[in-house]
Design a protein around this motif. Structure first.
Motif, mmCIF file in Angstrom:
data_model
loop_
_atom_site.group_PDB
_atom_site.id
_atom_site.type_symbol
_atom_site.label_atom_id
_atom_site.label_comp_id
_atom_site.label_asym_id
_atom_site.label_seq_id
_atom_site.Cartn_x
_atom_site.Cartn_y
_atom_site.Cartn_z
ATOM 1 N N LEU A 270 0.888 8.146 4.346
ATOM 2 C CA LEU A 270 1.502 9.105 4.805
ATOM 3 C C LEU A 270 1.610 9.133 6.465
ATOM 4 O O LEU A 270 0.551 8.900 7.080
ATOM 5 C CB LEU A 270 1.112 10.682 4.502
ATOM 6 C CG LEU A 270 1.362 10.893 2.910
ATOM 7 C CD1 LEU A 270 0.375 12.037 2.495
ATOM 8 C CD2 LEU A 270 2.633 10.849 2.162
ATOM 9 N N HIS A 271 2.812 9.292 7.127
ATOM 10 C CA HIS A 271 2.765 9.683 8.559
ATOM 11 C C HIS A 271 3.247 10.904 8.912
ATOM 12 O O HIS A 271 4.372 11.250 9.215
ATOM 13 C CB HIS A 271 3.708 8.724 9.164
ATOM 14 C CG HIS A 271 3.063 7.548 9.718
ATOM 15 N ND1 HIS A 271 2.139 7.348 10.760
ATOM 16 C CD2 HIS A 271 2.955 6.022 9.253
ATOM 17 C CE1 HIS A 271 1.643 6.267 11.238
ATOM 18 N NE2 HIS A 271 1.836 5.371 10.069
ATOM 19 N N PRO A 272 2.473 12.226 8.738
ATOM 20 C CA PRO A 272 3.054 13.521 8.801
ATOM 21 C C PRO A 272 3.613 13.685 9.946
ATOM 22 O O PRO A 272 4.492 14.516 10.024
ATOM 23 C CB PRO A 272 1.629 14.301 8.918
ATOM 24 C CG PRO A 272 0.575 13.302 8.288
ATOM 25 C CD PRO A 272 0.953 12.228 8.633
ATOM 26 N N THR A 273 3.288 13.040 11.151
ATOM 27 C CA THR A 273 3.910 13.462 12.650
ATOM 28 C C THR A 273 5.278 12.852 12.384
ATOM 29 O O THR A 273 6.342 13.682 13.068
ATOM 30 C CB THR A 273 3.328 12.750 13.577
ATOM 31 O OG1 THR A 273 1.964 13.235 13.646
ATOM 32 C CG2 THR A 273 3.922 12.794 14.945
ATOM 33 N N TYR A 274 5.696 11.800 11.717
ATOM 34 C CA TYR A 274 6.958 11.328 11.709
ATOM 35 C C TYR A 274 7.763 11.633 10.484
ATOM 36 O O TYR A 274 8.773 11.127 10.280
ATOM 37 C CB TYR A 274 6.876 9.977 11.899
ATOM 38 C CG TYR A 274 6.335 9.407 13.368
ATOM 39 C CD1 TYR A 274 7.217 9.647 14.388
ATOM 40 C CD2 TYR A 274 4.886 8.968 13.551
ATOM 41 C CE1 TYR A 274 6.431 8.978 15.860
ATOM 42 C CE2 TYR A 274 4.309 8.866 14.493
ATOM 43 C CZ TYR A 274 5.295 8.939 15.764
ATOM 44 O OH TYR A 274 4.638 8.706 17.225
ATOM 45 N N HIS A 275 7.077 12.171 9.464
ATOM 46 C CA HIS A 275 7.469 12.775 8.193
ATOM 47 C C HIS A 275 8.058 11.248 7.507
ATOM 48 O O HIS A 275 9.098 11.223 6.766
ATOM 49 C CB HIS A 275 8.897 13.581 8.249
ATOM 50 C CG HIS A 275 8.536 14.785 9.106
ATOM 51 N ND1 HIS A 275 7.831 15.841 8.795
ATOM 52 C CD2 HIS A 275 8.914 15.214 10.530
ATOM 53 C CE1 HIS A 275 7.613 16.820 9.565
ATOM 54 N NE2 HIS A 275 8.356 16.321 10.544
ATOM 55 N N GLU A 276 7.090 10.556 7.348
ATOM 56 C CA GLU A 276 7.590 9.262 6.704
ATOM 57 C C GLU A 276 6.391 9.015 5.474
ATOM 58 O O GLU A 276 5.285 9.239 5.871
ATOM 59 C CB GLU A 276 7.452 7.982 7.736
ATOM 60 C CG GLU A 276 8.616 7.907 8.830
ATOM 61 C CD GLU A 276 8.516 6.701 9.748
ATOM 62 O OE1 GLU A 276 9.380 6.531 10.645
ATOM 63 O OE2 GLU A 276 7.714 5.646 9.490
ATOM 64 N N GLN A 277 6.770 7.943 4.600
ATOM 65 C CA GLN A 277 6.290 7.869 3.427
ATOM 66 C C GLN A 277 6.365 6.507 2.950
ATOM 67 O O GLN A 277 7.659 6.218 2.961
ATOM 68 C CB GLN A 277 6.251 8.932 2.331
ATOM 69 C CG GLN A 277 5.413 8.796 1.319
ATOM 70 C CD GLN A 277 5.669 9.988 0.263
ATOM 71 O OE1 GLN A 277 5.356 10.967 0.579
ATOM 72 N NE2 GLN A 277 5.974 9.648 -0.894
ATOM 73 N N SER A 278 5.325 5.941 2.406
ATOM 74 C CA SER A 278 5.615 4.369 1.749
ATOM 75 C C SER A 278 4.639 4.467 0.660
ATOM 76 O O SER A 278 3.710 5.097 0.631
ATOM 77 C CB SER A 278 5.153 3.352 2.863
ATOM 78 O OG SER A 278 6.068 3.356 3.975
ATOM 79 N N ILE A 279 5.216 3.682 -0.445
ATOM 80 C CA ILE A 279 4.413 3.472 -1.573
ATOM 81 C C ILE A 279 4.032 2.200 -2.126
ATOM 82 O O ILE A 279 5.069 1.016 -1.683
ATOM 83 C CB ILE A 279 5.060 4.321 -2.915
ATOM 84 C CG1 ILE A 279 5.428 5.715 -2.607
ATOM 85 C CG2 ILE A 279 4.184 4.094 -4.174
ATOM 86 C CD1 ILE A 279 6.362 6.242 -3.431
#
Length: 437
Positions: free
Chosen positions: A216-225
């Motif tokens: 998770l990258h909370p600042t950039y609202h990004e997520q990878s799995i």
């Protein structure tokens, strides 16, 4: 009288011991994690570093405006960090006065923050506002891998982690599978494994099977799995590539975080990072980054950092956006036929740029231009720049002297020879005179 003398001597000794104990106690009192910023100098600096496992030191100068603005932030953060299970102490040193400490730790700009972990110094590049600074530093004393046993524990962990660092959540993973990498990347990310979680959590974090590692990258609202394979080599590739957002803004702070990454940077230079046109191209860069994880994708606005953009030959008169591949040092590549990206079908143009780079249709260039000095100044501080200029001037002076020295030696030899000849002539004349006499 004799007993009275012994009594007086005993009282005197007790007084000395009591005074010494009181003095010692006072010294210890000044070096406790009491929630206040400690004032250090050359007499107690080493004691403080050896006393506390974690200590953040502010090297400041009394005349420095930035230092004055930072001081109340440190005062506010100090009690928060002192009350942690593993306390972090904040201290400060007047580096303008205690210059030996400044020299010892290569302090060339004010304020400079350094965190000492078990005595080992490391420059602090994190946020400087009290709440963000406290959140950032908590990472250094947190467990390598947090073990979470419920949905609420996962939520609490995310809340505690904040937004500055990326977060890795392992679902259905054994702690030992990521512990080694968690230690390696401890200063750059939060790591956890969830032992028990509901289907609602699976929906929330958008994974449909286990084991899975979610970044998770909370600042950039990004997520990878990541679904595997979970051998260390593949795990590390995923962790390393997910440390940065898909497309990151380039500024002084982000460049510092990139210094340990050996990937090249696909750099896009726009006119203004915040305008609507730039937002559109940033979305396209994120899509391209997902398929090209061997590159770091970054962007910078001429309006936001003109000096930096100018080192790549981009300014307000250049056709923008412009893309280059930067090695993170002194060289970059432009792609023939893809020098700029116009407003029509930018996705296709980005694809052609990347294709041209991989096929080698490039021109290698070196960072240059008068503004490059401004870029260097912003990264390493004016004092260091002046020192470099001084050293270069001294070297040039020495070279000049060395070049001129043979002429002076020759002149001096000839002068000595002429002087010797004159003396010899005088001697001959004198001897002749003697002889005549």
């Amino acid at each position: 009288m004799k007993n009275r003398g012994w009594t007086m001597l005993l009282c005197l000794l007790l007084s000395i011991v009591s005074s010494s104990s009181s003095s010692s106690g006072g010294g210890e009192q000044s070096l406790t994690a009491n929630g206040k910023v400690l004032e250090l100098d050359e007499s107690n600096f080493d004691l403080a570093i050896s006393t506390f496992d974690f200590i953040l030191v502010d090297f400041y100068a009394p005349w420095c405006g930035h230092c004055k603005r930072l001081s109340p932030q440190l005062d506010e953060a100090a009690p928060i960090l002192a009350n942690l299970k593993k306390p972090i102490v904040i201290a400060k040193v007047n580096a303008d006065k205690f210059t030996s400490l400044a020299r010892k730790y290569d302090i060339d700009a004010f304020p400079t923050l350094m965190i000492f972990m078990h005595g080992a110094p490391e420059e602090y590049y994190g946020p400087r506002k009290a709440d963000l600074l406290a959140r950032y530093l908590k990472k250094f004393v947190a467990p390598d891998v947090s073990v979470l046993d419920s949905d609420s524990a996962i939520s609490d962990f995310i809340e505690t982690a904040g937004t500055y660092f990326p977060i890795y959540l392992g679902f259905g993973l054994n702690e030992s599978m990521i512990s080694k990498l968690a230690i390696k990347y401890k200063k750059k990310a939060w790591f956890s494994v969830a032992k028990d979680f509901s289907e609602d959590t699976m929906v929330l974090y958008d994974f449909d099977k286990v084991p899975a590692l979610v970044s998770l990258h909370p600042t950039y609202h990004e997520q990878s799995i990541f679904y595997g394979p979970f051998e260390e080599e593949f795990l590390e590739d995923f962790i390393k590539q997910s440390l940065f957002p898909l497309a990151m803004p380039i500024n002084i702070d982000s460049l510092k975080t990139l210094k340990d990454d050996d990937r090249k940077i696909a750099l896009t230079i726009v006119e203004d990072e915040t305008d609507e046109k730039s937002n559109k191209i940033i979305k396209l860069l994120k899509a391209a980054a997902s398929a090209n994880r061997d590159l770091v994708f970054g962007y910078v606005g001429v309006k936001q950092w003109e000096d930096f953009a100018d080192t790549f030959g981009a300014n307000r008169k250049t056709t923008l956006p412009k893309m280059v591949i930067w090695d993170g040092d002194e060289e970059y590549f432009s792609v023939i036929g893809s020098e700029s990206i116009d407003d029509e079908d930018q996705a296709t143009q980005i694809s052609r740029f990347l294709e041209g780079y991989r096929e080698g249709r490039t021109i290698k260039k070196r960072i240059g231009g008068p503004s490059f000095i401004g870029f260097i100044n912003s990264l390493i501080g004016m004092r260091t720049v002046f020192m470099i200029v001084f050293v270069v001037a001294v070297v040039m002076l020495i070279q000049t002297i060395n070049k001129e020295e043979p002429l002076r030696v020759g002149t001096r030899d000839r002068a000595d020879h002429a002087s010797g000849s004159d003396s010899e002539a005088e001697s001959l004349v004198h001897r002749s005179g003697d002889k005549e006499d």
